[in-house]
Design a protein around this motif. Structure first.
Motif, PDB file in Angstrom:
ATOM      1  N   ASN A   1       4.274   6.322   0.407  1.00 60.37           N
ATOM      2  CA  ASN A   1       5.369   7.082   1.026  1.00 60.37           C
ATOM      3  C   ASN A   1       6.619   7.159   0.150  1.00 60.37           C
ATOM      4  O   ASN A   1       7.563   7.851   0.501  1.00 60.37           O
ATOM      5  CB  ASN A   1       5.746   6.442   2.360  1.00 60.37           C
ATOM      6  CG  ASN A   1       4.612   6.549   3.356  1.00 60.37           C
ATOM      7  OD1 ASN A   1       3.856   7.505   3.334  1.00 60.37           O
ATOM      8  ND2 ASN A   1       4.474   5.556   4.217  1.00 60.37           N
ATOM      9  N   ASN A   2       6.613   6.428  -0.948  1.00 61.56           N
ATOM     10  CA  ASN A   2       7.832   6.409  -1.771  1.00 61.56           C
ATOM     11  C   ASN A   2       7.687   7.319  -2.986  1.00 61.56           C
ATOM     12  O   ASN A   2       7.779   6.904  -4.124  1.00 61.56           O
ATOM     13  CB  ASN A   2       8.159   4.980  -2.226  1.00 61.56           C
ATOM     14  CG  ASN A   2       7.045   4.385  -3.054  1.00 61.56           C
ATOM     15  OD1 ASN A   2       5.920   4.851  -3.014  1.00 61.56           O
ATOM     16  ND2 ASN A   2       7.358   3.348  -3.818  1.00 61.56           N
TER      17      ASN A   2
ATOM     18  N   ASN B   1       6.154   4.152 -11.021  1.00 60.16           N
ATOM     19  CA  ASN B   1       6.103   3.609  -9.661  1.00 60.16           C
ATOM     20  C   ASN B   1       4.765   2.876  -9.509  1.00 60.16           C
ATOM     21  O   ASN B   1       3.703   3.492  -9.474  1.00 60.16           O
ATOM     22  CB  ASN B   1       6.215   4.765  -8.658  1.00 60.16           C
ATOM     23  CG  ASN B   1       6.136   4.305  -7.217  1.00 60.16           C
ATOM     24  OD1 ASN B   1       5.386   3.404  -6.868  1.00 60.16           O
ATOM     25  ND2 ASN B   1       6.919   4.949  -6.371  1.00 60.16           N
ATOM     26  N   GLN B   2       4.852   1.571  -9.430  1.00 61.10           N
ATOM     27  CA  GLN B   2       3.645   0.744  -9.433  1.00 61.10           C
ATOM     28  C   GLN B   2       2.702   1.071  -8.268  1.00 61.10           C
ATOM     29  O   GLN B   2       1.492   1.157  -8.444  1.00 61.10           O
ATOM     30  CB  GLN B   2       4.076  -0.722  -9.347  1.00 61.10           C
ATOM     31  CG  GLN B   2       3.031  -1.684  -9.857  1.00 61.10           C
ATOM     32  CD  GLN B   2       3.443  -3.132  -9.617  1.00 61.10           C
ATOM     33  OE1 GLN B   2       4.603  -3.433  -9.342  1.00 61.10           O
ATOM     34  NE2 GLN B   2       2.487  -4.027  -9.720  1.00 61.10           N
ATOM     35  N   THR B   3       3.283   1.259  -7.093  1.00 59.52           N
ATOM     36  CA  THR B   3       2.458   1.544  -5.911  1.00 59.52           C
ATOM     37  C   THR B   3       1.746   2.886  -6.068  1.00 59.52           C
ATOM     38  O   THR B   3       0.568   3.024  -5.729  1.00 59.52           O
ATOM     39  CB  THR B   3       3.338   1.570  -4.647  1.00 59.52           C
ATOM     40  OG1 THR B   3       4.182   0.432  -4.660  1.00 59.52           O
ATOM     41  CG2 THR B   3       2.503   1.552  -3.395  1.00 59.52           C
ATOM     42  N   PHE B   4       2.456   3.851  -6.591  1.00 64.99           N
ATOM     43  CA  PHE B   4       1.888   5.182  -6.782  1.00 64.99           C
ATOM     44  C   PHE B   4       0.729   5.129  -7.786  1.00 64.99           C
ATOM     45  O   PHE B   4      -0.356   5.672  -7.545  1.00 64.99           O
ATOM     46  CB  PHE B   4       2.987   6.123  -7.287  1.00 64.99           C
ATOM     47  CG  PHE B   4       2.551   7.542  -7.454  1.00 64.99           C
ATOM     48  CD1 PHE B   4       2.426   8.381  -6.372  1.00 64.99           C
ATOM     49  CD2 PHE B   4       2.264   8.048  -8.716  1.00 64.99           C
ATOM     50  CE1 PHE B   4       2.022   9.694  -6.530  1.00 64.99           C
ATOM     51  CE2 PHE B   4       1.863   9.364  -8.884  1.00 64.99           C
ATOM     52  CZ  PHE B   4       1.746  10.187  -7.787  1.00 64.99           C
TER      53      PHE B   4
ATOM     54  N   GLY C   1      12.975   5.041   7.343  1.00 67.28           N
ATOM     55  CA  GLY C   1      13.026   6.503   7.395  1.00 67.28           C
ATOM     56  C   GLY C   1      11.694   7.145   7.691  1.00 67.28           C
ATOM     57  O   GLY C   1      11.549   8.358   7.547  1.00 67.28           O
ATOM     58  N   ASN C   2      10.713   6.359   8.128  1.00 66.99           N
ATOM     59  CA  ASN C   2       9.375   6.919   8.303  1.00 66.99           C
ATOM     60  C   ASN C   2       8.900   6.939   9.754  1.00 66.99           C
ATOM     61  O   ASN C   2       7.834   7.469  10.029  1.00 66.99           O
ATOM     62  CB  ASN C   2       8.376   6.124   7.443  1.00 66.99           C
ATOM     63  CG  ASN C   2       7.096   6.876   7.219  1.00 66.99           C
ATOM     64  OD1 ASN C   2       7.117   8.089   7.050  1.00 66.99           O
ATOM     65  ND2 ASN C   2       5.979   6.169   7.249  1.00 66.99           N
TER      66      ASN C   2
ATOM     67  N   PHE D   1       0.802  -1.226   0.000  1.00 61.84           N
ATOM     68  CA  PHE D   1       0.000   0.000   0.000  1.00 61.84           C
ATOM     69  C   PHE D   1       0.835   1.276   0.000  1.00 61.84           C
ATOM     70  O   PHE D   1       0.439   2.280  -0.570  1.00 61.84           O
ATOM     71  CB  PHE D   1      -0.945   0.017   1.209  1.00 61.84           C
ATOM     72  CG  PHE D   1      -2.099  -0.929   1.070  1.00 61.84           C
ATOM     73  CD1 PHE D   1      -3.174  -0.611   0.256  1.00 61.84           C
ATOM     74  CD2 PHE D   1      -2.105  -2.149   1.726  1.00 61.84           C
ATOM     75  CE1 PHE D   1      -4.246  -1.479   0.117  1.00 61.84           C
ATOM     76  CE2 PHE D   1      -3.168  -3.023   1.597  1.00 61.84           C
ATOM     77  CZ  PHE D   1      -4.240  -2.694   0.777  1.00 61.84           C
ATOM     78  N   TYR D   2       1.965   1.254   0.688  1.00 60.64           N
ATOM     79  CA  TYR D   2       2.708   2.507   0.863  1.00 60.64           C
ATOM     80  C   TYR D   2       4.023   2.561   0.102  1.00 60.64           C
ATOM     81  O   TYR D   2       4.714   3.572   0.120  1.00 60.64           O
ATOM     82  CB  TYR D   2       2.925   2.791   2.350  1.00 60.64           C
ATOM     83  CG  TYR D   2       1.649   3.285   3.007  1.00 60.64           C
ATOM     84  CD1 TYR D   2       1.215   4.587   2.815  1.00 60.64           C
ATOM     85  CD2 TYR D   2       0.863   2.440   3.771  1.00 60.64           C
ATOM     86  CE1 TYR D   2       0.038   5.042   3.380  1.00 60.64           C
ATOM     87  CE2 TYR D   2      -0.322   2.880   4.346  1.00 60.64           C
ATOM     88  CZ  TYR D   2      -0.726   4.186   4.143  1.00 60.64           C
ATOM     89  OH  TYR D   2      -1.898   4.632   4.698  1.00 60.64           O
ATOM     90  N   GLY D   3       4.405   1.485  -0.530  1.00 65.42           N
ATOM     91  CA  GLY D   3       5.560   1.528  -1.424  1.00 65.42           C
ATOM     92  C   GLY D   3       6.918   1.464  -0.760  1.00 65.42           C
ATOM     93  O   GLY D   3       7.922   1.385  -1.449  1.00 65.42           O
TER      94      GLY D   3
END
Lengths: 417, 197
Positions: free
Chosen positions: B124-125, B155-158, A372-373, A146-148
């Motif tokens: 977050n990326n 960016n796949q997640t994005f 880093g979060n 979900f957050y990459g």
């Protein structure tokens, strides 16, 4: 015929290419449900519970409780989309647990409600006694989907506790479970630090009535004395390549910053002045070190180039800024005095903008999670000290259970694979 | 007798002379009197002026034709002006209509952006300048009938997070009440760009 063509051209000419730009995102968490697939085994329930807690703790997920659900499907085919849309749930995570002899096999799939189909399927294999750690890997996989970025549930924490006169150096899971005592001493233990490959640690122990820097191999438990001095030694920090340790010492009179090569044991002095220089931390590329110095009359953060020894002052706001470390190449975190309170703050090195991240009052020893979060730090509430954390993206704060009278100097491990 | 006849002749002649003279003087004297009373000089000059005014009409044919031309031109310009005014009014009307439509488009666009921002949980990326474009096709009541990835962020997640927000949105309810032309021009087929600041 011409009219039709003219109309077509007309309509084509008058089609405007409308582009709507979405720049802001919701500050709400992703709403999910975690359900065990097919059967209701005890191990499955335990795994679901661990994953649920891991994701909730991030503040970036809202995990809906089973008793709030309108229907409880046991697999993807049983999902009634309408029920889940009513609850505004984004996704269901189906966890399928199989334990056979010496194998723990956890498969999980992420079912997207708006898409009404499975988006992703993954699998974690482990030993039956690694149920908690395997569950944390499931949590991290869901987080990354979900957050990459990598999740941190499967990482470790190291910290120092004090009960009566007993000092302990402890390693635990990121959720505080599975504590293992690495060192127990009647003397102080300070400044624990992880090597960047998570295979070794370094710390300062006063067990021999003097400050000594030890490194310890976590797999073998083997300890090595690196620096022994009658004078003060503190804050060992591993270089990104794990070949050097930076530290602060008063061995030449007043506290200065040094770097020791772990192979040759050669020591390189970086700072040289009458002020107190301490708390070194390496930049991600290993070319610079930031440290605390009172050379301007109050504790402030400075940066020094390891090769050229050129220095620059980084903090200018406030009369107390200390214990800094790099969040990334353009941002650092530090302890900042905000009137009477000591808070954790971040400083953007380009804009010089300082942002206070915590709302507790006596914060110290901040350290950054490997993704880093998340920042974890020790803080005090009366006589009780405990670990607290803040998620940088969600701004959600959390506390770890206070099991000791004194708990301080947390150090977050790198990713453990 | 001759004397009497001569005297009679002279007497008649004198009387005739007096009568003639009187009649003659009486006619002459009437004129100046009349002039004086009626201020004929002024009237004459007035008449002269009038004549002078009238003269050009009759005596200067060039001026007369110019005037005629002017008289012909004036109505034509007036007609042109009226025609231009009509066009101007039409243009103004169109402009107003266009502005009104653009206002509606802007209002709806703002609402759509706000709605989708409320549904989008960004990962977050994210790196600087990253964006993803989706092409959306709506039916007349605003239901999203197709979502096509127009330009991936890499960016796949994005991309997926943005797609999830669109899927959750399902329908642009605000376009149900707009006219067909505005719908066709702006909302039947448009681009949604996710570009975090």
């Amino acid at each position: 015929m011409k009219k039709i063509l003219a109309l077509i051209v007309f309509s084509l000419n008058f089609h405007a290419d409308l582009v709507l730009e979405i720049t802001e995102s919701a500050s709400k968490p992703i709403k999910i449900a975690i359900l065990e697939k097919n059967n209701n085994s005890l191990a499955g329930q335990e795994i679901v519970e661990i994953v649920r807690n891991d994701l909730t703790r991030t503040g970036e997920f809202e995990v809906i409780a089973n008793d709030e659900l309108l229907s409880i499907p046991t697999n993807e085919d049983e999902v009634i989309q309408r029920d889940w849309l009513l609850l505004d749930v984004d996704s269901i995570v189906f966890v399928d647990v199989q334990i056979e002899e010496n194998n723990l096999d956890i498969s999980y799939s992420i079912f997207d409600i708006s898409y009404n189909d499975t988006e992703d399927k993954r699998r974690v294999l482990g030993l039956p006694d690694s149920l908690r750690q395997s569950s944390h890997y499931v949590s991290d996989g869901i987080y990354k989907f979900f957050y990459g970025i990598e999740g941190i549930s499967s990482t470790k924490l190291m910290y120092v506790t004090k009960t009566s006169n007993t000092h302990k150096l402890i390693i635990s899971d990121a959720d505080g479970f599975n504590e293992q005592v690495l060192l127990k001493s009647n003397s102080s233990i300070i400044s624990p630090a992880w090597s960047n490959d998570a295979e070794q640690i370094a710390y300062v122990s006063f067990e021999n009535n003097r400050a000594q820097v030890f490194t310890q191999n976590l797999a073998s438990g083997q300890r090595e004395l690196i620096i022994s001095s009658k004078s003060s030694v503190s804050s060992p920090a591993w270089s990104p390549n794990n070949k050097e340790l930076a530290f602060a010492s008063t061995k030449d009179g007043n506290s200065e910053i040094y770097v020791i090569n772990l192979k040759t044991k050669k020591i390189n002095r970086l700072t040289e002045n009458l002020a107190i220089d301490t708390e070194p931390a390496w930049s991600p590329d290993g070319k610079k070190i930031i440290f605390t110095s009172d050379r301007s009359g109050s504790p402030q953060i400075y940066e020094i180039d390891v090769r050229t020894k050129l220095k620059r002052r980084l903090t200018t706001i406030g009369n107390y800024n200390a214990r800094a470390s790099y969040l990334n190449k353009s941002e650092i975190i530090l302890v900042h005095r905000n009137q009477a309170d000591f808070n954790i703050a971040s400083l953007n090195l380009k804009s010089r903008e300082l942002s206070v991240l915590t709302s507790t009052k006596n914060d110290e020893s901040p350290c950054i999670a490997p993704n880093g979060n998340v920042i974890i730090y020790s803080t005090k509430d009366g006589n009780l000290s405990y670990l607290a954390g803040v998620n940088i993206s969600s701004k959600v704060s959390f506390k770890l259970p206070a099991l000791y009278g004194e708990l301080k100097e947390p150090a977050w491990s790198p990713f453990i694979r | 007798m001759i004397r009497w006849l001569t005297a009679l002749f002279f007497s008649i002649a004198v009387h005739l002379g007096i009568l003639f003279g009187y009649s003659a003087f009486s006619l002459e004297s009437n004129e100046p009197l009349k002039r004086k009373i009626t201020n004929v000089n002024f009237l004459e000059s007035e008449i002269d002026e009038k004549v002078e005014i009238k003269k050009p009409k009759t005596t200067n044919p060039k001026k007369k034709t110019e005037k005629k031309d002017q008289a012909i031109k004036e109505p034509k310009e007036k007609i042109n002006e009226i025609e231009n005014l009509d066009e101007y009014l039409k243009e103004e009307e169109l402009k107003k209509e266009n502005d009104y439509k653009l206002g509606i488009v802007e209002q709806i666009s703002s609402k759509v952006i706000k709605d989708i921002e409320g549904l989008w949980v960004r990962p977050n990326n994210i790196s600087n300048g990253m964006f993803v474009d989706f092409n959306l096709k709506l039916n007349r009541i605003g239901i999203i009938e197709s979502i096509e990835l127009k330009k991936s962020s890499g960016n796949q997640t994005f991309d997926r997070a943005a797609l999830t927000a669109i899927r959750k949105y399902k329908q642009v309810k605000y376009i149900r009440n707009i006219d067909d032309e505005t719908f066709r021009t702006y909302f039947a087929d448009f681009t949604l760009r996710f570009k975090p600041e």
